[in-house]
Structures are given as C-alpha cells and as structure tokens.
Design a protein around this motif. Sequence first.
Motif, short mmCIF file in Angstrom:
data_model
loop_
_atom_site.label_atom_id
_atom_site.label_comp_id
_atom_site.label_asym_id
_atom_site.label_seq_id
_atom_site.Cartn_x
_atom_site.Cartn_y
_atom_site.Cartn_z
N ASP A 29 0.82 -1.21 0.00
CA ASP A 29 0.00 0.00 0.00
C ASP A 29 0.86 1.27 0.00
O ASP A 29 1.73 1.43 0.85
CB ASP A 29 -0.90 -0.02 1.23
CG ASP A 29 -2.07 0.94 1.13
OD1 ASP A 29 -1.91 2.03 0.55
OD2 ASP A 29 -3.15 0.60 1.65
N GLY A 30 0.61 2.13 -0.98
CA GLY A 30 1.28 3.44 -1.02
C GLY A 30 2.76 3.38 -1.36
O GLY A 30 3.51 4.30 -1.05
N THR A 68 -6.93 3.41 -2.07
CA THR A 68 -6.72 2.02 -1.71
C THR A 68 -7.81 1.07 -2.21
O THR A 68 -7.52 0.08 -2.87
CB THR A 68 -6.60 1.91 -0.17
OG1 THR A 68 -5.49 2.72 0.23
CG2 THR A 68 -6.40 0.49 0.28
N ASP A 211 -0.73 1.71 4.27
CA ASP A 211 0.25 2.74 3.91
C ASP A 211 0.54 3.71 5.07
O ASP A 211 0.93 4.86 4.84
CB ASP A 211 -0.21 3.51 2.67
CG ASP A 211 -1.58 4.16 2.85
OD1 ASP A 211 -2.18 4.05 3.94
OD2 ASP A 211 -2.07 4.78 1.88
N ASP A 250 -0.98 -0.21 -4.69
CA ASP A 250 -2.29 0.33 -5.08
C ASP A 250 -2.16 1.74 -5.64
O ASP A 250 -2.92 2.15 -6.51
CB ASP A 250 -3.29 0.26 -3.91
CG ASP A 250 -2.76 0.87 -2.63
OD1 ASP A 250 -1.55 1.19 -2.55
OD2 ASP A 250 -3.56 1.01 -1.68
N HIS A 251 -1.17 2.49 -5.14
CA HIS A 251 -0.97 3.88 -5.58
C HIS A 251 0.36 4.34 -5.01
O HIS A 251 0.93 3.67 -4.14
CB HIS A 251 -2.09 4.78 -5.09
CG HIS A 251 -2.32 4.65 -3.61
ND1 HIS A 251 -1.50 5.24 -2.67
CD2 HIS A 251 -3.25 3.95 -2.91
CE1 HIS A 251 -1.91 4.91 -1.46
NE2 HIS A 251 -2.96 4.12 -1.57
N HIS A 377 -2.39 10.97 -1.38
CA HIS A 377 -2.47 10.42 -2.74
C HIS A 377 -3.88 10.61 -3.26
O HIS A 377 -4.72 11.18 -2.57
CB HIS A 377 -2.07 8.94 -2.70
CG HIS A 377 -2.79 8.14 -1.65
ND1 HIS A 377 -3.95 7.47 -1.88
CD2 HIS A 377 -2.53 7.95 -0.32
CE1 HIS A 377 -4.36 6.86 -0.77
NE2 HIS A 377 -3.51 7.15 0.20
ZN ZN Z 1 -3.54 2.67 -0.29
#
Ligand code: ZN
Length: 415
Positions: A29-30, A68, A211, A250-251, A377
């Motif tokens: 995540d992140g 997310t 994240d 995810d990002h 984000h």
């Molecule tokens: Zn995320």
Amino acid sequence: MMKPDKSAIVVNGRTYQTPKRPTVVICLDGSEPGYIEKAIEAGVAPTFARFMRDGAHVHASSVIPSFTNPNNLSIITGQPPSVHGIAGNYFYDVANDREVMMNDPQFLRAPTILAGMYDAGFKVAAVTAKDKLRSLLSHGLDYSDGRAIAFSSEKADHATMKANGIDDVLNFVGLPLPEVYSADLSEFVFAAGVKLVRHHRPDLMYLSTTDYIQHKVGPGTKIANDFYAMIDRYLAQLDSLGCNIVATADHGMNDKFMSGGQPDVLYLQDLFDEWLGKGNARVILPITDPYVAHHGSLGSFATIYLPTNIDAEPLIARLKATAGIDVALARKAACDRFELPADRVGDIVAISSRHKVLGTSRDRHDLSGLTEPLRSHGGLTEERVPMIVNGKIALPPGHLLRNFDVFDVALNRIQ
Ligand code: ZN
Ligand code: ZN
C-alpha cells in the motif's frame, strides 16, 4: 486433497493459468517508486535487489482515483472500477440522499480472481492489514471445506473457522494483535503469509498491507528503510518456500504540505459555497474512511454533485483556472477517461496537483491526528507504481501495464 485438473480459469473475461506452485500477489500500500530503491541503496533490502536483478522490475499505472479500495478491488478482479463498481471508500447515494461507505460486498459488481480460483478447486488465502478491505477482497469464498482462508491483521483476534476459515490466528502467526496505526499491522500480514504457505500451502494468496508508514515518511528515511527491510526478510522466506511472487502497489504517495509544514489544501466545499451559495453543491472525498489519523481525509481526488439546474461546464472552467487543480472533468468525460462507474461519480471530478490536496470545508477536517507534515495520494501524480517479480516475465510488446494486471503477470507471464 486431489489437485484439480483445470489448467486455466476465466474471470471477468480474462484468462488465468492455474498455479503450478504457490503464487503470492502482494499489494504494498502506497509504495511510491523510490522506497524500495532507497532501501536497496541503504543495503537493507537484498531480496528486493535480487528480484529486481534476476527477476523483473517494471512500472505500472494504478486506477484513478489513486486510492486504496478502488485499486485493491481492481487488482483482485483484474478490471477497472467501471466493472467492479468500487470507485472510492465512500460515495454519495443520490437515490437515497445519503453518503455511504463502500466497504460492503453489496457494492461489488464483479467476482474476484481469488473466488474464481477457489471455485475451480484450488486453495486460496487473503490477508489484509485493515479489516475494511477483507470483506470486499474475500467476497465469494466459502470456508466450509478448508480451501479458503481470509482475515485481517486488525481483527486477527476475531477470526473464526466459520467466517475466516481459520481461528486462533494470533497463536498461529506468533505475534500479538497489532495497533491499527502501525508498521506492525503490515508486518502481521507478511508473517501470516509465510505461516500460511508453510502450513496450508495455498495455491494462490493475496497479501495487502497498509500505507501508514508511507503517509508518514518519504523514501530513504530510516523509518521507511526499516519498513522495507522488514518486508524484505519475509519476501526471502516466501521465495525460499518456492513461491512465485509479484509485488505491486495500489498507488504512490507525495508530500502535500507547504514550506511551513501545514497541509496544502484547496477546500472545495468552501469554494462551491462561495460560487453557488452555501450547501447547494455537495463535495465528496472518496478517500474518507474511519481511519483518518494519517491523512485527515485529505487526498487529491474529489467529486462534486451539483443542483439539477446548474450547468457543470462553466464551473469546470472556473475550477481549471484555480491554482492547484490538475484536472477538472464532467462526469462522462471522467468516467470515460478513468473507467469509473457513472452512477457513483458526481457531476464534476476534480484532481489536484502533485503537492495539493482537496478538502470539503475547512471546519470539517480534523487534522489533529496529523503528527507529521501531510503526505497523501488520489491524483494522477500518484498513479505510477512498481511491479516486482521474483522471476523473469514476458509481456506482450507495447503493453501498457496496469497494477490490476498483477494476477495476469503472476499466473500467465512468469517464465
Ligand atoms: Zn492505499
Ligand atoms: Zn493512504
């Protein structure tokens, strides 16, 4: 247990070879590009370094909004939000005039690859950091025959055979229940993943972290390097257990603060109140969720519902002329470009620039939980994510990789 003999399954129109060895798909995540590279430079991520050298390291584009839930659901279904329906954590239900969380599987419009593999007779597992994702990602699994396991770190102590396919998880994993705002929440995911491969040998497993660390600190910091060093140690174990491993994100994540350290926020509800009169437009921030401490519900994507008699175009023009707005689009244009479900998007979509976030009204954001300058984000500037594989891959030439191709890479492209 007899191995099923099916050689491939089809889920949402895409074909996936069935796994010949345990296959682990990981969503970090992140994980903005740079975190892993910096940890390697610091000498604390030798497994990542080996995967990147001897396996594969490419970049992929996330789903927009770069949040997310939309991305995790795209990853697990192999499709954009226009197909699976989850366009944010949160949306405005126009028909019932209420703002609702999209945590519930009732909002999910497509089956998952995990459920497809389970239905074909294979063993599957999913471990998430936060429980909000677990119920969506595990949708369609049946825990009655011992072939499916799904739980979250957050609610690991609540797991039951009936609801999760496993119980006594803390004992099984050998770690205490982690705090929800901690690196431990993600470590628990990996520790559980290693134990699951050792003792249950799932054919296909999905691990999804949180994240918390990436919201807190950027690439190359001691805290970030320690976090990736921890992940690296578990990757080494999964690798030595003979797994195919593909990790993506995810990002990404960017600094979203001004030189003094205060969050750089454009308060859109205040702006629309000024333009249209108080409360006439409704600004929805799909980042909104119950876990606000690390981002104060401030991200780079917003959608705005207008009163029925108001034309969106002049307001889009005004938004585009506003400092910090990267993209402003009408619903249809936004849904076409970002493959979003039109019934869960407002009349206007607004995306802010790299270091800016979008808020509703100044007085509606509790920023007291922000102990560090804001990182967040949601926009196009957090779209690029890494994809790292512990084996060589063959991609079709000219293929624009998305993070939701990760199961295709893991099951079809490893040589
Ligand atoms: Zn995320
Ligand atoms: Zn986040």
